[in-house]
Structure formats: C-alpha cells, structure tokens
Design an enzyme around this catalytic site. Sequence first.
Site, short mmCIF file in Angstrom:
data_model
loop_
_atom_site.label_atom_id
_atom_site.label_comp_id
_atom_site.label_asym_id
_atom_site.label_seq_id
_atom_site.Cartn_x
_atom_site.Cartn_y
_atom_site.Cartn_z
N TYR A 66 -58.74 -30.87 15.84
CA TYR A 66 -57.99 -31.92 15.15
C TYR A 66 -58.81 -33.22 15.18
CZ TYR A 66 -54.38 -35.38 14.22
OH TYR A 66 -53.67 -36.41 13.70
N ASP A 106 -54.16 -26.79 23.09
CA ASP A 106 -53.37 -27.49 22.08
C ASP A 106 -52.63 -26.42 21.28
OD1 ASP A 106 -52.43 -28.74 19.77
OD2 ASP A 106 -54.11 -30.14 19.65
C1 LIG Z 1 -51.27 -33.93 14.77
C2 LIG Z 1 -52.05 -33.22 15.81
C3 LIG Z 1 -52.42 -33.85 17.00
C4 LIG Z 1 -52.08 -35.30 17.28
O1 LIG Z 1 -50.72 -35.50 17.40
P1 LIG Z 1 -49.99 -36.89 16.97
O2 LIG Z 1 -48.55 -36.58 17.23
O3 LIG Z 1 -50.30 -37.15 15.55
O4 LIG Z 1 -50.55 -37.93 17.87
C5 LIG Z 1 -53.12 -33.11 17.92
N1 LIG Z 1 -53.46 -31.83 17.70
C6 LIG Z 1 -53.14 -31.20 16.55
C7 LIG Z 1 -53.55 -29.78 16.36
C8 LIG Z 1 -52.43 -31.87 15.57
O5 LIG Z 1 -52.14 -31.24 14.43
#
Ligand SMILES: *Cc1c(COP(=O)(O)O)cnc(C)c1O
Length: 380
Positions: free
Chosen positions: A99, A171
């Site tokens: 990301y 993540d």
């Molecule tokens: C959107 C996203 C983030 C960041 O999250 P926010 O809520 O925008 O701070 C991190 N990892 C992935 C895979 C994302 O899609």
Amino acid sequence: MKFNTRTIHGGQQDTDPTFGAVMPPIYQTSTYKQSTPGGHKGFQYSRTGNPTRAALERSLASIENGKYGLAFGSGLAAIDAVIKLLKSGDEIISTNDLYGGSYRLFTRIFEKMGIRFHFVSMENADGIEQYINENTKMIWVETPTNPMMNIIDIAAMARIAKEHQLLLAVDNTFATPYLQQPLELGADIVMHSATKYLGGHSDVVLGGLVVNDMELAEKLYFNQNASGAICGPQDSFLVLRGIKTLHLRMQRHCENGEAVARFLKDHPGVDKVYWPGFEDHPNHAIAKKQMKGFGGMVSFTTAEGTLESAHNFLENLKIFTLAESLGGVESLAGHPATMTHASIPKEERAKTGIVDSLIRLSVGIEDEEDLINDLKQALE
Ligand SMILES: *Cc1c(COP(=O)(O)O)cnc(C)c1O
C-alpha cells in the site's frame, strides 16, 4: 462461536449495563467521574480508554480469533504504533508491492529515524532469508498485495519468523478475517485499515491491530496511549456496525469479484487480469490454501497499454466511481500509478508491475449484471 456469529456478537455482551441497550452507546466523553482519587470504573480519560472504542476493540479481537484488539484513528496510525515497537538501527523486511501510504510512512518517516527497510518480493518465502541479519526485528507482509494481487504464504513466513525470532505482522485489509486469519497461520500481529471492508460503507477512517501475546499487547497499548492516535467513539460505533454485516458483504464481494474477473479476462479491450482465483495465477495454490475465497479486488491492464486508454476507461464509467479507497458496498475504480501509488517512485512502481495502463477495481455488492454492463460500455 463461528465467524458469522462473532461478527455480530463477538465481545459484545453487556455493552450497556445501565439500560441494556442492544447496541453499545456512543460514549461521547473525554473524562470519567471518580469517587475517590483513582477510584474509577475502568475508564479515566478517553485517549487511554473509552467504552465504545473498547467494544470495537473486543469485536476486532473476536473476528480475528485473537485475544487483544486495539483501535486507532486510521490504518496508518495502527501501522505507526507497530513500527514504534522498534528502535533506531533495527531492520524490517517488507513486502515490495505494498500500500502506497505504508511505503511512504516507512521510507519518509521511519527511515529518517534510523529504521531500515528491505522491500522484497515475498512470493518465494525462502528468498527473504538472505536479508535477515542480527538487526532484523520484523517481517511486514501484505497479502493479497496491492494492487498486483500477489499472494504471500503467511504460514511459510511465520516459520521463518519463528526460526529467527522475528515478529511477523500482516496487513489483512484486503482479505479481512472472513477470508483469512493470519494469527491462526502463525502471525504475531494483524493490522487493518477498517476504513475498507470492516467499516464497509466508505463513511469512516479507522485502523486496528489484533495480537495474542499479552506482553506484545501491553507494548502496543502503551504506544496507542503514549502517541495518542486513537479513534473517537462515533467512528468506533460506525465500524462496529459495519462489522456486523462483514460476512454477508464479503460473500457478495467474492461472487461479484469473480464475475468481473472472468468477464475482463475474455474481453479484447483487456490485456492482463490480476485475480488470485484464476487457476493460472502464479500463487493460486497458496491462495486456495490460506483463503476461504478470492475477494472483490481485481486489477487489469488495458489492451492498448497506454495512460490515455486507462484514463479514457475510468472517465467513462457510470456505476463504478473513480475514487481512492476500496472495500465499500459501492464499486470503485482507481488508477494506482497516479492515485494510490503515486507516492512510490516510478522506477519502484515499474519493478512490481504498476504500469500506466493498470486499473484497480474494488468490486462492490451491486447487481452483477449492472457492473459488467458498466465495464463493457466503458471498455468500448
Ligand atoms: C488503506 C490502506 C491502509 C491505510 O489505511 P488508512 O485507514 O487509510 O490509514 C493500509 N493498508 C492497506 C492495504 C490499505 O488498503
């Protein structure tokens, strides 16, 4: 409790002991009355803890099959709290196809503070061992990757992490716990941008972490309170409400995602389609092993292969909305090279396949035929 019950009831017993409200009240308060100094009912100040946020944190832990949940003001704030477990001189091995905001946080904030990142392809798990040295402390995994939809073998990463006593953080924003549960596969930390599928309605920005180890949880709670990047009670409530339908929404995201991926694959206006459900996807076997379905994210390149053709397509969509973000009930389309991944240098982008004709779709839960007709008319 099974997953489809946890989304609704997980950690939600007796959230309102006073009146028995079925939904947890939004405790819009910064502070709490004490009967004697230090004599409180579990909450003293809302940065440290808030009952609505606590209800969400229990829900997050429950759906990820973990013990401890933590909620933050955004996904990036959650990642920030994780990286602050480390100190100057420490090293992290991270997924390269990542990301864009995570990449920016790592390289523009934490590298300046002396933490070193190795961005590597993780499709071959053993390939990361060459980057491990005595300073390595963590492996950061994002799977499916964004936007190329590569799949990383979480269990294989967990084996390497255990062998070298590293923390494994995953993540899980794209997959959600409906499709995969990283803690069950051996990860130490699960991270979420709840802004996406968990919230599910594109109306809130929020982040979450879930862990099993008490000591690790305490360190993260310390960072949450000390750095202060918490979410408010109203936003906590919205995500709690979103999570209640996560299983239903994900089921439809998967069905529509598959229909869109198969339609694109057969269309002459399309070159490559990236979706882990295809049998000829290079990591299909791992996806099948660790995921319950293939999700609603699909990326593709136009047959023409130009920036102009991608922009043309995006400007002609009628039901898909051209916008950043993903994971909401409505279908969105984005152009990674100029939108979500613009903060990654062009040479880095090219290495992972983020070319100018690449389009990323977050397939929503609308009627399948309407979505396909919209893509068809925009391609033509
Ligand atoms: C959107 C996203 C983030 C960041 O999250 P926010 O809520 O925008 O701070 C991190 N990892 C992935 C895979 C994302 O899609």
